[in-house]
Design a protein around this motif. Structure first.
Motif, short mmCIF file in Angstrom:
data_model
loop_
_atom_site.label_atom_id
_atom_site.label_comp_id
_atom_site.label_asym_id
_atom_site.label_seq_id
_atom_site.Cartn_x
_atom_site.Cartn_y
_atom_site.Cartn_z
N SER A 10 5.13 2.28 10.39
CA SER A 10 5.81 2.02 9.13
C SER A 10 4.75 1.60 8.13
O SER A 10 3.82 0.88 8.47
CB SER A 10 6.85 0.92 9.28
N MET A 11 4.92 2.05 6.91
CA MET A 11 3.91 1.83 5.88
C MET A 11 4.56 1.37 4.59
O MET A 11 5.59 1.89 4.18
CB MET A 11 3.17 3.15 5.64
N LYS A 12 3.94 0.37 3.98
CA LYS A 12 4.33 -0.05 2.64
C LYS A 12 3.21 0.39 1.72
O LYS A 12 2.04 0.09 1.96
CB LYS A 12 4.50 -1.56 2.59
N LEU A 13 3.56 1.16 0.71
CA LEU A 13 2.58 1.68 -0.24
C LEU A 13 2.99 1.23 -1.63
O LEU A 13 4.13 1.43 -2.05
CB LEU A 13 2.54 3.21 -0.17
N LEU A 14 2.07 0.59 -2.32
CA LEU A 14 2.33 0.10 -3.66
C LEU A 14 1.36 0.80 -4.61
O LEU A 14 0.15 0.76 -4.41
CB LEU A 14 2.12 -1.41 -3.72
N ILE A 15 1.90 1.46 -5.62
CA ILE A 15 1.10 2.11 -6.65
C ILE A 15 1.22 1.23 -7.89
O ILE A 15 2.31 0.99 -8.39
CB ILE A 15 1.61 3.53 -6.98
N ILE A 16 0.07 0.75 -8.37
CA ILE A 16 0.06 -0.20 -9.49
C ILE A 16 -0.71 0.40 -10.66
O ILE A 16 -1.80 0.94 -10.48
CB ILE A 16 -0.63 -1.52 -9.08
N GLU A 17 -0.14 0.28 -11.86
CA GLU A 17 -0.85 0.67 -13.08
C GLU A 17 -1.47 -0.58 -13.70
O GLU A 17 -0.76 -1.49 -14.12
CB GLU A 17 0.08 1.33 -14.09
N GLY A 18 -2.78 -0.61 -13.72
CA GLY A 18 -3.49 -1.71 -14.33
C GLY A 18 -4.00 -1.33 -15.71
O GLY A 18 -3.80 -0.21 -16.17
N ARG A 19 -4.67 -2.25 -16.36
CA ARG A 19 -5.24 -1.97 -17.67
C ARG A 19 -6.39 -0.97 -17.58
O ARG A 19 -6.56 -0.13 -18.45
CB ARG A 19 -5.75 -3.26 -18.32
N LYS A 20 -7.16 -1.07 -16.50
CA LYS A 20 -8.36 -0.25 -16.35
C LYS A 20 -8.15 1.00 -15.51
O LYS A 20 -9.04 1.84 -15.42
CB LYS A 20 -9.48 -1.09 -15.73
N GLY A 21 -7.01 1.09 -14.84
CA GLY A 21 -6.78 2.24 -13.97
C GLY A 21 -5.60 2.01 -13.05
O GLY A 21 -4.68 1.25 -13.37
N PHE A 22 -5.66 2.65 -11.89
CA PHE A 22 -4.56 2.62 -10.94
C PHE A 22 -5.05 2.13 -9.59
O PHE A 22 -6.21 2.34 -9.21
CB PHE A 22 -3.94 4.01 -10.80
N PHE A 23 -4.15 1.49 -8.86
CA PHE A 23 -4.46 0.98 -7.53
C PHE A 23 -3.40 1.45 -6.55
O PHE A 23 -2.22 1.50 -6.90
CB PHE A 23 -4.47 -0.56 -7.53
N GLN A 24 -3.82 1.80 -5.36
CA GLN A 24 -2.91 2.08 -4.27
C GLN A 24 -3.18 1.03 -3.20
O GLN A 24 -4.27 0.96 -2.65
CB GLN A 24 -3.16 3.46 -3.67
N VAL A 25 -2.17 0.21 -2.92
CA VAL A 25 -2.27 -0.79 -1.87
C VAL A 25 -1.42 -0.27 -0.72
O VAL A 25 -0.22 -0.10 -0.86
CB VAL A 25 -1.75 -2.17 -2.33
N CYS A 26 -2.06 0.01 0.40
CA CYS A 26 -1.40 0.64 1.53
C CYS A 26 -1.54 -0.27 2.75
O CYS A 26 -2.65 -0.62 3.13
CB CYS A 26 -2.04 1.99 1.77
N ILE A 27 -0.41 -0.66 3.35
CA ILE A 27 -0.40 -1.53 4.52
C ILE A 27 0.49 -0.88 5.57
O ILE A 27 1.62 -0.51 5.26
CB ILE A 27 0.15 -2.93 4.18
N TRP A 28 -0.01 -0.77 6.80
CA TRP A 28 0.81 -0.15 7.82
C TRP A 28 0.58 -0.80 9.19
O TRP A 28 -0.42 -1.44 9.44
CB TRP A 28 0.61 1.35 7.88
N CYS A 29 1.60 -0.60 10.05
CA CYS A 29 1.58 -1.14 11.41
C CYS A 29 2.50 -0.29 12.27
O CYS A 29 3.14 0.64 11.78
CB CYS A 29 2.02 -2.60 11.43
N ARG A 30 2.59 -0.63 13.56
CA ARG A 30 3.54 0.06 14.44
C ARG A 30 4.95 -0.12 13.88
O ARG A 30 5.32 -1.20 13.43
CB ARG A 30 3.50 -0.54 15.85
N LYS A 31 5.72 0.93 13.97
CA LYS A 31 7.10 0.88 13.47
C LYS A 31 7.88 -0.25 14.16
O LYS A 31 8.64 -0.96 13.51
CB LYS A 31 7.78 2.22 13.71
N SER A 32 7.64 -0.44 15.44
CA SER A 32 8.37 -1.47 16.19
C SER A 32 7.99 -2.89 15.74
O SER A 32 8.73 -3.83 16.00
CB SER A 32 8.11 -1.31 17.68
N ASP A 33 6.85 -3.06 15.06
CA ASP A 33 6.39 -4.38 14.62
C ASP A 33 6.63 -4.65 13.13
O ASP A 33 6.36 -5.75 12.66
CB ASP A 33 4.89 -4.55 14.88
N TYR A 34 7.12 -3.66 12.39
CA TYR A 34 7.21 -3.77 10.93
C TYR A 34 8.02 -4.98 10.49
O TYR A 34 7.59 -5.74 9.62
CB TYR A 34 7.79 -2.48 10.33
N ASP A 35 9.19 -5.18 11.07
CA ASP A 35 10.04 -6.32 10.66
C ASP A 35 9.35 -7.66 10.90
O ASP A 35 9.57 -8.62 10.17
CB ASP A 35 11.40 -6.28 11.38
#
Length: 190
Positions: free
Chosen positions: A149-174
């Motif tokens: 399972s993955m949480k992906l955050l796309i952020i628009e900043g003043r200077k550009g864009f950021f992708q923050v991507c965090i993932w783990c086993r699906k069974s451990d996500y909660d």
């Protein structure tokens, strides 16, 4: 005889109540998880659990990659400046346009990366889109594939864009979603 049963019943009830009533001082308190701060000077910063350590092989395009092999948790932050898009002919790139490019690149390369859930968000005053994905056969540790399972955050900043991507086993996500959310809420453009 009835009086004996009533007295025994009252004593039993009082005993049970004394066992179940809790004094807050007597309850064990779980220690706060130690957290660290990552700062990329002139760009971004965030907090993360101390069990994650820097690792440079997760993504060649990442500004920073963190992992815990023991917990099979991985994170990376990709930074793209507005100058990069100007050089490609996109003079007025915004979050919506950037999202379209991200989705297009994912569709062409790895269709498993497409979001299951998506919502608009704000992170420390910055516009963002938060996505939840369930990539198939993602490599987690030692070349072993597992559902994740993955949480992906796309952020628009003043200077550009950021992708923050965090993932783990699906069974451990909660188990770790609260920590993932805290990482995301702590993200700041510097």
């Amino acid at each position: 005889m009835k009086t004996l049963f009533k007295c025994t019943g009252l004593l039993l009830l009082a005993g049970l109540l004394s066992c179940t009533s809790h004094d807050k001082k007597s309850l064990p308190v779980m220690p706060e998880l130690p957290w660290k701060t990552y700062i990329e000077q002139g760009s971004f910063g965030f907090q993360y659990p101390a069990y994650l350590s820097e690792h440079n092989s997760l993504s060649p395009s990442a500004a920073v990659s963190l992992q815990s092999r023991e917990k099979a948790i991985f994170m990376c932050v990709v930074r793209e400046t507005r100058d990069t898009f100007r050089k490609l002919g996109y003079d007025t790139m915004n979050l919506s346009g950037y999202m379209d490019l991200v989705k297009l690149s994912r569709e062409n390369k790895e269709s498993w990366y497409l979001p299951i859930r998506e919502r608009n968000a704000k992170v420390n005053g910055l516009h963002a889109v938060e996505m939840y994905c369930e990539p198939e056969n993602a490599i987690l540790t030692n070349g072993v594939s597992d559902s994740c399972s993955m949480k992906l955050l796309i952020i628009e900043g003043r200077k550009g864009f950021f992708q923050v991507c965090i993932w783990c086993r699906k069974s451990d996500y909660d188990l770790y979603t609260g920590e993932f959310d805290r990482i995301i809420r702590s993200f700041k453009e510097i």
